[in-house]
Write a protein that holds these residues in place. Structure first.
Motif, PDB file in Angstrom:
ATOM      1  N   ILE A  67       1.415  -1.054   0.102  1.00 26.48           N
ATOM      2  CA  ILE A  67      -0.193  -0.580   0.452  1.00 26.48           C
ATOM      3  C   ILE A  67       0.816   1.352  -0.244  1.00 26.48           C
ATOM      4  O   ILE A  67       0.876   1.836  -0.912  1.00 26.48           O
ATOM      5  CB  ILE A  67      -0.582   0.074   1.396  1.00 26.48           C
ATOM      6  N   PRO A 100     -14.167  -4.521  -6.816  1.00 22.45           N
ATOM      7  CA  PRO A 100     -14.098  -3.543  -5.174  1.00 22.45           C
ATOM      8  C   PRO A 100     -14.135  -4.253  -4.117  1.00 22.45           C
ATOM      9  O   PRO A 100     -14.069  -3.596  -2.937  1.00 22.45           O
ATOM     10  CB  PRO A 100     -15.110  -2.596  -5.596  1.00 22.45           C
ATOM     11  N   MET A 107      -9.578  -3.596   3.153  1.00 22.23           N
ATOM     12  CA  MET A 107      -9.366  -2.091   4.454  1.00 22.23           C
ATOM     13  C   MET A 107      -9.762  -2.645   5.483  1.00 22.23           C
ATOM     14  O   MET A 107      -9.697  -2.438   6.291  1.00 22.23           O
ATOM     15  CB  MET A 107     -10.722  -1.437   3.576  1.00 22.23           C
ATOM     16  N   LEU A 110      -7.042  -3.716   7.419  1.00 20.29           N
ATOM     17  CA  LEU A 110      -6.478  -2.926   8.466  1.00 20.29           C
ATOM     18  C   LEU A 110      -7.512  -2.706   9.369  1.00 20.29           C
ATOM     19  O   LEU A 110      -7.352  -2.083  10.500  1.00 20.29           O
ATOM     20  CB  LEU A 110      -6.435  -1.871   7.669  1.00 20.29           C
TER      21      LEU A 110
ATOM     22  N   LEU B  93     -18.624   2.726  -1.550  1.00 20.95           N
ATOM     23  CA  LEU B  93     -18.827   1.598  -2.738  1.00 20.95           C
ATOM     24  C   LEU B  93     -18.614   2.397  -4.662  1.00 20.95           C
ATOM     25  O   LEU B  93     -18.168   1.445  -5.068  1.00 20.95           O
ATOM     26  CB  LEU B  93     -19.996   0.611  -2.708  1.00 20.95           C
ATOM     27  N   LEU B  96     -15.362   3.486  -4.899  1.00 21.90           N
ATOM     28  CA  LEU B  96     -14.507   2.171  -5.103  1.00 21.90           C
ATOM     29  C   LEU B  96     -14.677   1.414  -6.094  1.00 21.90           C
ATOM     30  O   LEU B  96     -13.216   1.374  -6.863  1.00 21.90           O
ATOM     31  CB  LEU B  96     -14.233   1.354  -3.663  1.00 21.90           C
ATOM     32  N   ARG B  97     -15.210   1.517  -6.757  1.00 20.93           N
ATOM     33  CA  ARG B  97     -15.145   1.111  -7.648  1.00 20.93           C
ATOM     34  C   ARG B  97     -15.435   1.744  -9.000  1.00 20.93           C
ATOM     35  O   ARG B  97     -14.513   0.974 -10.489  1.00 20.93           O
ATOM     36  CB  ARG B  97     -17.508   0.737  -8.242  1.00 20.93           C
ATOM     37  N   PRO B 100     -10.209   3.533  -8.013  1.00 21.65           N
ATOM     38  CA  PRO B 100      -8.916   2.631  -7.240  1.00 21.65           C
ATOM     39  C   PRO B 100      -8.064   3.283  -6.268  1.00 21.65           C
ATOM     40  O   PRO B 100      -7.864   3.111  -5.649  1.00 21.65           O
ATOM     41  CB  PRO B 100      -8.216   1.686  -8.592  1.00 21.65           C
ATOM     42  N   ALA B 103      -9.054   3.582  -3.124  1.00 21.74           N
ATOM     43  CA  ALA B 103      -9.674   3.072  -2.716  1.00 21.74           C
ATOM     44  C   ALA B 103      -7.973   2.747  -1.556  1.00 21.74           C
ATOM     45  O   ALA B 103      -7.866   2.903  -0.719  1.00 21.74           O
ATOM     46  CB  ALA B 103      -9.695   1.036  -3.119  1.00 21.74           C
ATOM     47  N   LEU B 104      -6.983   2.478  -2.864  1.00 28.80           N
ATOM     48  CA  LEU B 104      -5.323   3.109  -2.542  1.00 28.80           C
ATOM     49  C   LEU B 104      -5.587   4.205  -1.338  1.00 28.80           C
ATOM     50  O   LEU B 104      -4.390   4.171   0.112  1.00 28.80           O
ATOM     51  CB  LEU B 104      -4.577   3.618  -3.451  1.00 28.80           C
ATOM     52  N   ILE B 106      -8.415   5.526   0.571  1.00 33.27           N
ATOM     53  CA  ILE B 106      -8.041   4.994   2.303  1.00 33.27           C
ATOM     54  C   ILE B 106      -6.916   4.129   3.063  1.00 33.27           C
ATOM     55  O   ILE B 106      -6.244   3.995   4.085  1.00 33.27           O
ATOM     56  CB  ILE B 106      -9.255   4.926   2.283  1.00 33.27           C
ATOM     57  N   MET B 107      -6.608   3.060   1.667  1.00 33.60           N
ATOM     58  CA  MET B 107      -5.934   1.997   2.436  1.00 33.60           C
ATOM     59  C   MET B 107      -4.431   2.286   2.978  1.00 33.60           C
ATOM     60  O   MET B 107      -4.462   2.145   4.286  1.00 33.60           O
ATOM     61  CB  MET B 107      -5.283   0.964   1.329  1.00 33.60           C
TER      62      MET B 107
END
Lengths: 121, 121
Positions: A67, A100, A107, A110, B93, B96-97, B100, B103-104, B106-107
């Motif tokens: 990440i 997704p 997530m 984590l 969601l 996220l869809r 990407p 998503a990265l 948030i991670m």
């Protein structure tokens, strides 16, 4: 929660590795932007002698370095004969793009870890 | 690291809220699967009197509950006049869809938090 789909890993060309009981998979401070999914066996995540986590079949580890590309925050050790599938960064990004639910799964792992740590504050 | 794109939040219909200095945005143990992006102002994340984090413009908070739907692990407090954009689970969601990189992002926030906590073990 969605689990990891081994078929899509294979399709992406993710490599498989085997380790003997007691073998190190990676060391703390290693640099390597790869994560792993346990296919069989058991892996312990260890930092300075403390076991942070036990990871069994279907579980993932090493996702932190993929990440943020920072050195490993802990070591990973096979505690029995273990097979893992290795995911590199391009494969990881491809999994995020196509699924997704995979992002949410990572997530959620984590978030669970943070909640456990918060509970011990 | 990708930042949050306020335009795509607006397009998804995410609502905006304002808080006065000192006002609670949510309390520890609240149940609500929503996360927030700070548009302006500053938010403190607090648990049992300990400030875990300061979140400024472009920063996010409350992402734990939207991921795992568990009660809030900490409270959020506006420390100055603050505007936040609220994202509910369907909107999350959708982000996220379609992205990407989101998503990265948030991670990466979660991974940074874990590394900080590990460093204090």
């Amino acid at each position: 929660m969605a689990s990891i789909d081994f078929d899509s890993l294979k399709r992406l060309g993710a490599a498989s590795h085997t380790f003997d009981a007691g073998e190190k998979i990676f060391m703390q401070e290693d640099t390597a932007a790869r994560m792993f999914v346990v296919a069989s066996g058991r892996v312990q995540i260890v930092t300075y002698g403390t076991v942070l986590e036990n990871v069994g079949p279907g579980g993932i580890f090493g996702e932190m370095a993929i990440i943020d590309d920072a050195p490993r925050s802990a070591a990973a050790l096979a505690v029995e004969p273990t097979e893992v599938v290795e995911i590199d960064r391009p494969q990881f990004l491809e999994l995020l793009r196509e699924n997704p639910e995979f992002a949410l799964h990572i997530m959620s792992i984590l978030a669970t870890r943070i909640r456990k740590m918060n509970a011990n504050l």
